[in-house]
Motif scaffolding. Structure first.
Motif, short mmCIF file in Angstrom:
data_model
loop_
_atom_site.label_atom_id
_atom_site.label_comp_id
_atom_site.label_asym_id
_atom_site.label_seq_id
_atom_site.Cartn_x
_atom_site.Cartn_y
_atom_site.Cartn_z
N LEU A 38 0.89 -1.15 0.00
CA LEU A 38 0.00 0.00 0.00
C LEU A 38 0.93 1.21 0.00
CD1 LEU A 38 -3.07 0.73 0.28
CD2 LEU A 38 -2.55 1.20 2.69
N ILE A 39 0.77 2.07 -0.99
CA ILE A 39 1.67 3.23 -1.10
C ILE A 39 0.86 4.51 -1.04
CG2 ILE A 39 3.38 1.98 -2.48
CD1 ILE A 39 2.28 3.50 -4.94
N LEU A 40 1.56 5.58 -0.70
CA LEU A 40 0.92 6.89 -0.69
C LEU A 40 0.81 7.41 -2.11
CD1 LEU A 40 -0.11 9.28 1.07
CD2 LEU A 40 2.20 10.22 0.92
N GLY A 41 -0.41 7.81 -2.50
CA GLY A 41 -0.62 8.41 -3.81
C GLY A 41 -0.77 9.91 -3.67
N ASP A 42 -1.36 10.53 -4.67
CA ASP A 42 -1.55 11.99 -4.65
C ASP A 42 -2.64 12.37 -3.65
OD1 ASP A 42 0.36 12.25 -6.63
OD2 ASP A 42 -1.13 12.03 -8.24
N GLY A 43 -2.44 13.53 -3.01
CA GLY A 43 -3.48 14.10 -2.17
C GLY A 43 -3.88 13.22 -0.99
N GLY A 44 -2.94 12.44 -0.48
CA GLY A 44 -3.24 11.62 0.69
C GLY A 44 -3.95 10.32 0.35
N LYS A 45 -4.21 10.10 -0.95
CA LYS A 45 -4.85 8.84 -1.35
C LYS A 45 -3.86 7.69 -1.19
CE LYS A 45 -8.30 10.45 -4.61
NZ LYS A 45 -8.05 11.62 -5.45
N VAL A 46 -4.39 6.47 -1.13
CA VAL A 46 -3.52 5.30 -1.09
C VAL A 46 -3.79 4.42 -2.31
CG1 VAL A 46 -3.11 5.21 1.40
CG2 VAL A 46 -5.16 4.12 0.44
N GLU A 47 -2.74 3.71 -2.75
CA GLU A 47 -2.84 2.81 -3.91
C GLU A 47 -2.18 1.49 -3.56
OE1 GLU A 47 -0.86 4.71 -7.20
OE2 GLU A 47 -1.80 6.64 -6.76
N MET A 48 -2.60 0.43 -4.24
CA MET A 48 -1.98 -0.87 -4.04
C MET A 48 -1.13 -1.21 -5.26
SD MET A 48 -3.94 -4.37 -3.14
CE MET A 48 -4.17 -4.71 -4.85
N VAL A 49 0.08 -1.67 -5.02
CA VAL A 49 0.96 -2.13 -6.10
C VAL A 49 1.67 -3.38 -5.62
CG1 VAL A 49 1.38 0.18 -7.07
CG2 VAL A 49 2.94 -0.72 -5.34
N ASP A 50 2.26 -4.15 -6.55
CA ASP A 50 3.11 -5.24 -6.12
C ASP A 50 4.42 -5.20 -6.88
OD1 ASP A 50 1.25 -6.18 -8.26
OD2 ASP A 50 2.47 -7.98 -8.17
N SER A 51 5.42 -5.88 -6.34
CA SER A 51 6.75 -5.81 -6.93
C SER A 51 7.41 -7.17 -6.86
CB SER A 51 7.60 -4.76 -6.21
OG SER A 51 7.88 -5.18 -4.89
N ALA A 52 8.39 -7.38 -7.74
CA ALA A 52 9.14 -8.63 -7.76
C ALA A 52 10.37 -8.53 -6.85
CB ALA A 52 9.60 -8.94 -9.18
N ASN A 53 10.81 -9.67 -6.37
CA ASN A 53 12.07 -9.77 -5.63
C ASN A 53 12.08 -8.80 -4.45
OD1 ASN A 53 12.93 -11.74 -7.50
ND2 ASN A 53 13.35 -10.10 -8.96
N GLN A 54 13.13 -7.97 -4.31
CA GLN A 54 13.14 -6.96 -3.24
C GLN A 54 12.95 -5.56 -3.82
OE1 GLN A 54 12.78 -7.63 -0.24
NE2 GLN A 54 13.57 -9.70 0.06
#
Ligand code: MN3
Length: 205
Positions: A135-151
């Motif tokens: 869960l990352i911080l997006g614009d204007g205090g919004k939150v977004e979900m992303v995923d990533s490989a490895n580290q």
């Protein structure tokens, strides 16, 4: 030169049982996270001009890290930063619904907590091999979900993570074997929403 150090866990190894067992926590912290710290120090030690940079600075500027150590910093610096956050946002006597401003931001972005967990579970299950769901911080205090490989960390894209789930097998294999979805489901019981709120507020500056 041992510039980076393995942070202590803010709770004992058995504190997250029965959801995450003590043996998994001990190996994960000492061997895996400890290994990332040690290899990060080896890499950065080859370039004295990088001394004094925080791991977050190195990762945000990964393209400027000297090429001979860039992959090592990406993997081991990422491992160090990711696990340092991971330990912080878990704890005993935790779980429940998200609270605080981050709880509001989650409900605003995903609807209720159940919908958020469903999306998170789908991302965790869909991440082939090793990686993280964020869960990352997006614009204007919004939150977004992303995923990533490895580290790989959202910091490399200039984003700030407020919550991260380690879906490497080393995070769950002793207790859950191949049952990643069971681990992901159980993990919500150890998420410390007070600590997530701190990360969210600090990310917002
Ligand atoms: Mn891990």
């Amino acid at each position: 030169m041992a510039e980076f150090t393995l942070p202590d866990l803010p709770y004992p190894y058995n504190a997250l049982e029965p959801y995450i067992d003590a043996r998994t926590m001990e190996i994960h912290h000492q061997k895996h996270h400890g290994g990332y710290v040690s290899k990060l120090n080896d890499a950065v030690g080859k370039h004295p001009e990088l001394q004094g940079r925080s791991v977050e600075e190195l990762l945000r500027g990964i393209d400027q890290v000297p090429e001979d150590i860039r992959t090592a910093v990406r993997n081991n610096g990422g491992g160090h930063a990711n696990h340092s956050l991971f330990w912080q946002i878990m704890g005993p006597d935790a779980g429940g619904d998200p609270t605080g401003d981050v709880g509001e931001a989650i409900r605003s972005a995903f609807g209720d907590f159940g919908s958020f967990r469903d999306k998170f579970a789908a991302a965790a299950a869909g991440r082939f091999g090793s990686g993280w769901v964020w869960l990352i911080l997006g614009d204007g205090g919004k939150v977004e979900m992303v995923d990533s490989a490895n580290q790989d960390t959202p910091l490399m894209q200039g984003r700030v993570p407020v919550l991260g789930l380690d879906v490497w097998e080393h995070a769950y294999y002793l207790n859950y074997q191949n049952r990643r979805p069971d681990y992901v489901k159980a993990w919500w019981n150890v998420v410390n929403w007070g600590a997530v709120e701190k990360q969210y507020q600090s990310a917002r500056g």
